[in-house]
Design an enzyme around this catalytic site. Structure first.
Site, short mmCIF file in Angstrom:
data_model
loop_
_atom_site.label_atom_id
_atom_site.label_comp_id
_atom_site.label_asym_id
_atom_site.label_seq_id
_atom_site.Cartn_x
_atom_site.Cartn_y
_atom_site.Cartn_z
N ASN A 288 -20.53 79.63 19.94
CA ASN A 288 -21.91 79.34 18.92
C ASN A 288 -21.86 80.72 18.28
OD1 ASN A 288 -24.64 79.10 19.19
ND2 ASN A 288 -24.34 79.25 21.20
N LYS B 215 -24.37 81.23 16.85
CA LYS B 215 -26.12 81.59 16.74
C LYS B 215 -26.76 82.33 15.51
CE LYS B 215 -25.56 83.46 21.64
NZ LYS B 215 -26.26 83.92 22.80
N HIS C 234 -29.91 74.71 24.47
CA HIS C 234 -29.24 75.81 25.00
C HIS C 234 -30.49 77.24 25.47
CE1 HIS C 234 -28.40 79.87 24.11
NE2 HIS C 234 -26.51 80.07 24.26
N GLU D 107 -31.46 79.56 25.16
CA GLU D 107 -32.02 80.37 24.23
C GLU D 107 -33.09 79.37 23.43
OE1 GLU D 107 -29.17 82.53 22.03
OE2 GLU D 107 -29.25 83.67 23.10
N GLU E 97 -24.29 77.95 31.48
CA GLU E 97 -24.18 79.06 31.27
C GLU E 97 -25.57 80.03 31.48
OE1 GLU E 97 -23.25 79.60 27.67
OE2 GLU E 97 -24.54 78.56 26.97
N GLY F 221 -25.27 87.16 26.43
CA GLY F 221 -25.76 88.22 26.22
C GLY F 221 -25.72 89.64 26.40
N SER G 13 -21.23 85.97 28.32
CA SER G 13 -20.57 87.04 28.41
C SER G 13 -19.02 87.19 28.37
CB SER G 13 -21.39 88.33 28.82
OG SER G 13 -22.37 88.54 28.90
C1 PEP Z 1 -24.17 81.29 24.21
O1 PEP Z 1 -24.98 82.43 23.83
O2 PEP Z 1 -23.99 80.44 25.09
C2 PEP Z 1 -23.24 82.74 24.36
C3 PEP Z 1 -22.85 82.65 26.33
O3 PEP Z 1 -23.35 83.96 24.74
P1 PEP Z 1 -22.60 85.22 25.01
O4 PEP Z 1 -21.05 84.73 25.16
O5 PEP Z 1 -23.11 86.31 24.29
O6 PEP Z 1 -22.76 86.05 26.47
#
Ligand code: PEP
Length: 253
Positions: free
Chosen positions: A9, A11, A98, A100, A170, A176, A216
């Site tokens: 992703n 973003k 997601h 966000e 997630e 993040g 992460s």
């Molecule tokens: C995400 O935004 O789907 C995600 C997993 O981000 P990150 O790997 O940066 O934590």
């Protein structure tokens, strides 16, 4: 054997030129060292990049995904991008729900259910995200939160349509932040999700469901997380912006 997937992703990162370069680098790495058998690779660049990125990837090696879609199929919705439009530029899968989108754009369960329906109606595949925030985990109610997210936005699907879905667990506190869920925490939730799916759709469909971990995830922790029996891959944010690192994660099975 159910499908394993590593999806990136991107973003709101990269301009079109940098995104195309990133996609070309990843393609090159996958030609030199293909993904392990039964592991699919997907990337979700920003909308503006999709058409150009689609020209430089081989769909047999990389599935083009979008990060979001409109909850209506067309019409007077200024600034929105419909599933049919995404399909017309080669998109095969769409990330829906997601955290966000839920947090910053106030996407609710009903809106997400409409996006899931439109994605399936257009023969694309939803990658449906779920997960709890830190306060919910600290309160020990993560299972209730995830169950509710699935019930409200996914479990209205019939069996045939549900077979097109992948789920990404997630935990919001891991996205993040550099704080990754432990492999045991991931396994525990993935197993719970699979049990919910088994109760709703039966054991056979639950066995076929691909459940990704996101938050992460990097090459330094992917091997351990992906080795868990109910973890079928990852949804990768930050680490997907580096082709070599993302490719190492793909090789982590
Ligand atoms: C995400 O935004 O789907 C995600 C997993 O981000 P990150 O790997 O940066 O934590």
């Amino acid at each position: 054997m159910r499908k394993r997937i590593v999806a990136g992703n991107w973003k709101m990162n990269t301009d079109v030129a940098a995104g195309v370069k990133l996609a070309i680098e990843l393609m090159q790495l996958l030609i030199e060292k293909p993904a392990p058998e039964n592991v699919g690779v997907a990337i979700a660049p920003p909308f503006t990049h999709l058409s150009e990125v689609n020209k430089v990837i081989d769909p047999a090696k990389i599935c083009l995904a979008a990060q979001n879609c409109a909850s209506e199929s067309n019409g007077a919705y200024t600034g929105e991008v419909a599933v049919g439009m995404l399909r017309s530029v080669g998109v095969m899968a769409i990330i829906i729900g997601h955290s966000e989108r839920r947090a910053y754009f106030k996407e609710d369960h009903a809106t997400l259910a409409k996006k899931v329906d439109l994605t399936i109606k257009n023969q694309l595949r939803p990658i449906f995200c779920c997960g709890e925030v830190l306060d919910e985990r600290n309160a020990g109610i993560q299972n209730n939160i995830v169950e509710n997210q699935l019930m409200e936005s996914l479990f209205h699907l019939n069996n045939e349509d549900f077979l097109r879905v992948s789920i990404a667990y997630e935990p919001v506190w891991a996205i993040g932040t550099g704080v990754v869920a432990t492999p045991d925490q991931a396994q525990e939730m993935h197993k719970f999700i699979r049990s919910l799916v088994a109760a709703r759709y039966g054991a056979e469909i639950a066995e076929q469901l691909t459940i990704l971990y996101g938050g992460s995830c990097k090459s330094s922790n992917a091997v351990e997380i992906f080795s868990k029996p109910d973890v079928d891959g990852g949804l990768i944010g930050g680490a997907a912006l580096d082709a070599a690192e993302f490719h190492r994660i793909v090789q982590s099975f």
